[in-house]
Design a protein around this motif. Sequence first.
Motif, PDB file in Angstrom:
ATOM      1  N   GLU A  43       1.804   8.944  -6.284  1.00 54.13           N
ATOM      2  CA  GLU A  43       1.963  10.710  -5.366  1.00 54.13           C
ATOM      3  C   GLU A  43       2.241  11.062  -6.891  1.00 54.13           C
ATOM      4  O   GLU A  43       2.934  12.585  -6.875  1.00 54.13           O
ATOM      5  CB  GLU A  43       2.029  10.959  -4.011  1.00 54.13           C
ATOM      6  CG  GLU A  43       1.190  10.446  -3.016  1.00 54.13           C
ATOM      7  CD  GLU A  43       1.529  10.546  -1.466  1.00 54.13           C
ATOM      8  OE1 GLU A  43       2.999  10.048  -1.767  1.00 54.13           O
ATOM      9  OE2 GLU A  43       0.602  10.378  -0.935  1.00 54.13           O
ATOM     10  N   THR A  63      -5.249   2.729   3.416  1.00 62.15           N
ATOM     11  CA  THR A  63      -3.838   3.931   4.699  1.00 62.15           C
ATOM     12  C   THR A  63      -4.856   4.270   4.914  1.00 62.15           C
ATOM     13  O   THR A  63      -4.591   5.635   5.906  1.00 62.15           O
ATOM     14  CB  THR A  63      -2.659   3.478   3.215  1.00 62.15           C
ATOM     15  OG1 THR A  63      -2.801   2.481   3.082  1.00 62.15           O
ATOM     16  CG2 THR A  63      -2.052   4.491   3.829  1.00 62.15           C
ATOM     17  N   ASP A  64      -5.152   5.999   4.006  1.00 63.45           N
ATOM     18  CA  ASP A  64      -5.802   6.489   4.047  1.00 63.45           C
ATOM     19  C   ASP A  64      -7.201   6.845   3.780  1.00 63.45           C
ATOM     20  O   ASP A  64      -7.929   7.742   4.403  1.00 63.45           O
ATOM     21  CB  ASP A  64      -5.615   7.706   2.793  1.00 63.45           C
ATOM     22  CG  ASP A  64      -3.885   8.031   2.706  1.00 63.45           C
ATOM     23  OD1 ASP A  64      -3.534   7.906   3.852  1.00 63.45           O
ATOM     24  OD2 ASP A  64      -3.669   8.011   0.912  1.00 63.45           O
ATOM     25  N   LEU A 118      -4.197   0.293  -6.102  1.00 56.63           N
ATOM     26  CA  LEU A 118      -4.604   2.233  -6.215  1.00 56.63           C
ATOM     27  C   LEU A 118      -5.484   2.286  -5.111  1.00 56.63           C
ATOM     28  O   LEU A 118      -5.010   2.781  -4.239  1.00 56.63           O
ATOM     29  CB  LEU A 118      -3.966   2.485  -6.863  1.00 56.63           C
ATOM     30  CG  LEU A 118      -4.646   3.854  -6.744  1.00 56.63           C
ATOM     31  CD1 LEU A 118      -3.269   4.657  -6.422  1.00 56.63           C
ATOM     32  CD2 LEU A 118      -4.286   5.147  -8.252  1.00 56.63           C
ATOM     33  N   LEU A 127      -5.633   3.184  -1.120  1.00 56.19           N
ATOM     34  CA  LEU A 127      -6.118   4.194  -0.970  1.00 56.19           C
ATOM     35  C   LEU A 127      -6.585   4.061   0.257  1.00 56.19           C
ATOM     36  O   LEU A 127      -7.268   5.100   1.342  1.00 56.19           O
ATOM     37  CB  LEU A 127      -6.582   5.851  -1.801  1.00 56.19           C
ATOM     38  CG  LEU A 127      -5.488   5.731  -2.710  1.00 56.19           C
ATOM     39  CD1 LEU A 127      -6.345   6.231  -4.731  1.00 56.19           C
ATOM     40  CD2 LEU A 127      -5.124   7.115  -2.382  1.00 56.19           C
ATOM     41  N   PHE A 145      -8.312  12.071  -3.624  1.00 59.38           N
ATOM     42  CA  PHE A 145      -6.826  11.935  -3.688  1.00 59.38           C
ATOM     43  C   PHE A 145      -6.658  12.939  -4.724  1.00 59.38           C
ATOM     44  O   PHE A 145      -5.579  14.007  -3.995  1.00 59.38           O
ATOM     45  CB  PHE A 145      -6.393  10.988  -4.430  1.00 59.38           C
ATOM     46  CG  PHE A 145      -5.010  10.315  -4.462  1.00 59.38           C
ATOM     47  CD1 PHE A 145      -3.712  10.653  -3.343  1.00 59.38           C
ATOM     48  CD2 PHE A 145      -4.530  10.515  -5.963  1.00 59.38           C
ATOM     49  CE1 PHE A 145      -2.619  10.613  -3.943  1.00 59.38           C
ATOM     50  CE2 PHE A 145      -2.925  10.194  -6.313  1.00 59.38           C
ATOM     51  CZ  PHE A 145      -2.547  10.151  -5.254  1.00 59.38           C
ATOM     52  N   ILE A 169       1.075   4.217  -3.044  1.00 54.03           N
ATOM     53  CA  ILE A 169      -0.107   5.438  -3.500  1.00 54.03           C
ATOM     54  C   ILE A 169       1.801   6.634  -3.473  1.00 54.03           C
ATOM     55  O   ILE A 169       1.720   7.223  -3.485  1.00 54.03           O
ATOM     56  CB  ILE A 169       0.080   5.048  -1.878  1.00 54.03           C
ATOM     57  CG1 ILE A 169      -1.662   5.140  -0.945  1.00 54.03           C
ATOM     58  CG2 ILE A 169      -0.140   7.175  -0.657  1.00 54.03           C
ATOM     59  CD1 ILE A 169      -1.639   5.098   0.011  1.00 54.03           C
ATOM     60  N   ASN A 186       0.384  -1.361  -0.089  1.00 54.55           N
ATOM     61  CA  ASN A 186       0.271   0.275   0.338  1.00 54.55           C
ATOM     62  C   ASN A 186       0.639   1.529   0.567  1.00 54.55           C
ATOM     63  O   ASN A 186       0.363   2.194  -1.409  1.00 54.55           O
ATOM     64  CB  ASN A 186      -0.575  -0.130   1.566  1.00 54.55           C
ATOM     65  CG  ASN A 186      -2.169  -0.928   0.868  1.00 54.55           C
ATOM     66  OD1 ASN A 186      -2.134  -1.760   0.242  1.00 54.55           O
ATOM     67  ND2 ASN A 186      -2.664  -1.479   2.541  1.00 54.55           N
TER      68      ASN A 186
END
Length: 359
Positions: free
Chosen positions: A265, A302-303, A295, A299, A310, A261, A257
């Motif tokens: 980014e 993790t987030d 992906l 996302l 995003f 990410i 993960n």
Amino acid sequence: MTSAIFSYILYASIGIYAFGLARLILQKAGLRNKRWLSAAFICWPLFMLDEWLRLASATEFAFVYGLSDVFAVIAITCCYRAIKPMLLAYPSSRKRLWWPVVITAVFQSTVLLIPIEDKQQWLSASPTGQPLLLWPAYIASLLTGFSVLLIGILITEHIQMYHRHLPEQAVDIKNLKMPKLAGVMGSLVGVAFMSILLVTAATFGFFPVPFWESFHHLMIGTALLVVLFSLTFIRRTSPSPLDYERLDEGKASPYENSSVISKAERYTIGSKAYKKRFLTLDEFCKGADIDPTSLALALQLTDRKNFRRFIFHYRLEYAKNVLLRSDAKLEAVAKRIGVNSEKFLSDYLVKHLDTTTLK
């Protein structure tokens, strides 16, 4: 009186069908899987064959009575094949999808056992009751209703799943939704269910109406015609590249993960992907050389955000920098980054300034 109403409805449906067919022929480009939609259009008048015989009082052609219901099942199956590529980037081919067609066709062929004299009589008044003796007259209509119901539910579920996961695989989603098609398919499901109740009531003599077959054909035929006409309009969609089963399972290692990410980014900043309108996950991941489902999972795990949030984070940061470092107007910047509400962008900037002041 009832016969006259049926006749008017049939004439009106012929007009709508002709208009829809003309639209389909004139759409030279833009329609996905036009061949499947064309096949569905060919099936519609064949499904209504019994009603054309009644309308013309063509008792001499009674030998083909009861052999047309399967075409409704073929039509909705073709609609499924036409709609699926609008929703999925890599649609799978389902051979099981054609089983309802095969089963309906096999049982429908039993109508050939019915004497032609009975068929000629039923063109004027449909049979009711006596299910053990006259089951060949009912079985095809029942199977047609169940098949249209089943495939209609399947299409509706696919559209709902597409809408549910749309923020995970597209940024500007407003024009990518299909609420009208979802409503049309929901109506078809409801009509198919009512048709099953109607045929069941006629089979067991609960609803002794001499025109139940015409009701059955007009109900499903009209609902199918609305679906066909709806599909002649070009829709902008974002076929999903996501593996829904893997996404629902929600399993991925923290290292994977973090790596995905970080790569996303770097690509976002390096390529300035956040500036691109109508950016999709598929397009983004091809440029970043990332698996779309990986992906989306990263996302999510993790987030706890989706692809849309995003990218919007970078868009809002970009808008903040433009507005604070230039005399650009809020309206122009909001339009540039795909934010439909100037108030939303203004509130975001105020929140950011408040946070900066507190620090």
